[in-house]
Design an enzyme around this catalytic site. Structure first.
Site, PDB file in Angstrom:
ATOM      1  N   VAL A  55       0.812  -1.215   0.000  1.00 62.71           N
ATOM      2  CA  VAL A  55       0.000   0.000   0.000  1.00 62.71           C
ATOM      3  C   VAL A  55       0.850   1.272   0.000  1.00 62.71           C
ATOM      4  O   VAL A  55       0.330   2.351  -0.282  1.00 62.71           O
ATOM      5  CB  VAL A  55      -0.960  -0.017   1.206  1.00 62.71           C
ATOM      6  CG1 VAL A  55      -0.235   0.316   2.504  1.00 62.71           C
ATOM      7  CG2 VAL A  55      -2.149   0.915   0.992  1.00 62.71           C
ATOM      8  N   TYR A  56       2.148   1.177   0.290  1.00 65.56           N
ATOM      9  CA  TYR A  56       2.989   2.369   0.316  1.00 65.56           C
ATOM     10  C   TYR A  56       3.171   2.908  -1.099  1.00 65.56           C
ATOM     11  O   TYR A  56       3.768   2.248  -1.964  1.00 65.56           O
ATOM     12  CB  TYR A  56       4.366   2.074   0.918  1.00 65.56           C
ATOM     13  CG  TYR A  56       4.342   1.673   2.377  1.00 65.56           C
ATOM     14  CD1 TYR A  56       3.246   1.954   3.197  1.00 65.56           C
ATOM     15  CD2 TYR A  56       5.414   1.014   2.948  1.00 65.56           C
ATOM     16  CE1 TYR A  56       3.234   1.585   4.523  1.00 65.56           C
ATOM     17  CE2 TYR A  56       5.420   0.647   4.285  1.00 65.56           C
ATOM     18  CZ  TYR A  56       4.319   0.938   5.065  1.00 65.56           C
ATOM     19  OH  TYR A  56       4.318   0.565   6.392  1.00 65.56           O
ATOM     20  N   SER A  57       2.634   4.104  -1.310  1.00 64.21           N
ATOM     21  CA  SER A  57       2.635   4.724  -2.638  1.00 64.21           C
ATOM     22  C   SER A  57       2.092   3.760  -3.686  1.00 64.21           C
ATOM     23  O   SER A  57       2.541   3.739  -4.833  1.00 64.21           O
ATOM     24  CB  SER A  57       4.037   5.211  -3.026  1.00 64.21           C
ATOM     25  OG  SER A  57       4.445   6.258  -2.186  1.00 64.21           O
ATOM     26  N   GLN A  58       1.106   2.947  -3.244  1.00 62.60           N
ATOM     27  CA  GLN A  58       0.407   2.032  -4.149  1.00 62.60           C
ATOM     28  C   GLN A  58       1.374   1.148  -4.946  1.00 62.60           C
ATOM     29  O   GLN A  58       1.275   1.016  -6.166  1.00 62.60           O
ATOM     30  CB  GLN A  58      -0.506   2.819  -5.083  1.00 62.60           C
ATOM     31  CG  GLN A  58      -1.664   3.513  -4.374  1.00 62.60           C
ATOM     32  CD  GLN A  58      -2.684   2.516  -3.820  1.00 62.60           C
ATOM     33  OE1 GLN A  58      -3.431   1.907  -4.571  1.00 62.60           O
ATOM     34  NE2 GLN A  58      -2.704   2.348  -2.507  1.00 62.60           N
ATOM     35  N   ARG A 354      -0.365   2.933   8.155  1.00 58.03           N
ATOM     36  CA  ARG A 354       0.949   3.552   8.036  1.00 58.03           C
ATOM     37  C   ARG A 354       1.737   2.833   6.940  1.00 58.03           C
ATOM     38  O   ARG A 354       1.744   1.636   6.828  1.00 58.03           O
ATOM     39  CB  ARG A 354       1.691   3.423   9.367  1.00 58.03           C
ATOM     40  CG  ARG A 354       3.073   3.997   9.376  1.00 58.03           C
ATOM     41  CD  ARG A 354       3.888   3.377  10.489  1.00 58.03           C
ATOM     42  NE  ARG A 354       3.955   1.935  10.347  1.00 58.03           N
ATOM     43  CZ  ARG A 354       4.868   1.321   9.615  1.00 58.03           C
ATOM     44  NH1 ARG A 354       5.789   2.000   8.962  1.00 58.03           N
ATOM     45  NH2 ARG A 354       4.895   0.001   9.526  1.00 58.03           N
TER      46      ARG A 354
END
Length: 354
Positions: A55-58, A354
């Site tokens: 999910v971090y920066s997709q 997060r």
């Protein structure tokens, strides 16, 4: 160089600092080459663990990590990523179900440019999904060689224990680690999470040891709060006019004075505090720039005196989280009125992953 510690009872050893990749990509530093340089510098300094998430920066964070490890550096890294948060616009592309886990791991493997993931973690609990369903899918992935170990992030003590029970009773692979929020300002996990992890031999790799930047030296009483996209997105945690955050600001001023008296930077004081707890394996640092990384590397060599630790306890007592919003996860039993009131409807609640 950064020292290494046992990763629970797995027989693996990882560095006492883990490089968190949340800030690589559009969410933080969009320069891929700069991100690669930061990763290489961390590896050269002795950090051998990297933590990211789909999910971090997709997915962009995973892609940057994959580029950095290409060309022969993959084998030297204990590589961790996570699933759960929504990736893309399809609401089915999220969660802890077997359907999504089997698909999500393939996407992560592709973006990371690797054949296996060392630690695959459930990014948050999902009460509506049977935990045995999640562990069953993850167990299959271990048997297929696509992941080596199973971890959780920001799980409650009862869920951590349930995972151990399911492994024994249902023949699932055991969860070997927990990744909770932990800092001087957010000490709630000292009450149960850390003792439970110790009792069951779990590795603990805390996130946000600098309390989302509050312990980075950027926040000072009497000054305007630094401009931050997180402050706009998460005012409950970063708006200094809110009482809980004002309490954090007051504590930060006292901690900064203590650090100065001890001849340390506030960053080193904060990281050394987290690493001092006997349950903690490795603290996750999340630099956005090379300067951020360099300011944190030396913390692994710092040992806090008993006097300094006692004075920290006096500022923020053990087991205390000054702002409940920093806990990272609140169960539906607290956030959803339908769990407490007969006939109440369940609202859609935004999730801060997060």
């Amino acid at each position: 160089m950064v020292d290494q510690r046992p990763f629970g009872r797995t027989g693996v050893r990882i560095s006492s600092l883990t490089l968190g990749a949340m800030n690589f990509g559009q969410r933080g530093n969009p320069d891929h080459e700069d991100g690669i340089r930061i990763i290489h510098r961390a590896l050269d300094a002795g950090i051998n663990a990297i933590d990211t998430a789909d999910v971090y920066s997709q997915g962009e964070s995973e892609e940057i990590v994959g580029k950095a490890l290409a060309g022969g550096r993959r084998d030297e890294v204990f590589l961790a990523t996570k699933f759960h948060g929504q990736v893309g616009d399809d609401p089915q592309h999220r969660g802890n179900s077997r359907r999504w886990i089997i698909r999500a791991v393939e996407h992560s493997l592709r973006r990371l440019g690797t054949d296996w993931i060392d630690l695959y973690q459930a990014h948050r609990p999902e009460p509506d999904t049977d935990f045995d369903e999640t562990l069953g899918a993850l167990t299959d992935l271990v048997h297929q060689g696509k992941i080596r170990y199973i971890g959780t992030s920001t799980f409650e003590p009862s869920a951590i224990v349930e995972g151990q029970w399911l492994a024994r009773r249902r023949g699932r692979e055991r969860v070997v680690s927990e990744q909770p929020p932990y800092s001087i300002l957010a000490r709630e996990i000292e009450r149960e999470v850390l003792p439970v992890a110790q009792r069951h031999g779990l590795a603990v790799i805390p996130w946000s040891p600098l309390a989302g930047g509050w312990l980075s030296g950027r926040y000072h009483g009497g000054l305007d709060a630094p401009i931050s996209r997180r402050a706009d997105r998460l005012p409950a945690r970063f708006d200094p006019t809110r009482p809980a955050n004002a309490a954090k600001l007051a504590a930060v001023d006292k901690l900064a004075a203590l650090a100065d008296e001890a001849g340390l930077s506030l960053i080193h004081l904060a990281l050394a505090f987290v690493l001092e707890h006997p349950a903690v394996t490795s603290a996750i640092i999340g630099p956005r720039t090379m300067t951020h990384l360099e300011s944190q590397l030396g913390a692994a060599k710092v040992t806090l005196s008993r006097d300094v630790l006692d004075r920290i306890d006096a500022i923020v007592p053990p087991g205390t989280t000054l702002n409940p919003a920093d806990a990272g996860y609140q169960p539906p039993s607290l956030t959803d009125p339908a769990h407490r009131r007969r006939g109440a409807s369940s609202p859609h609640l935004a999730e801060d992953v997060r």
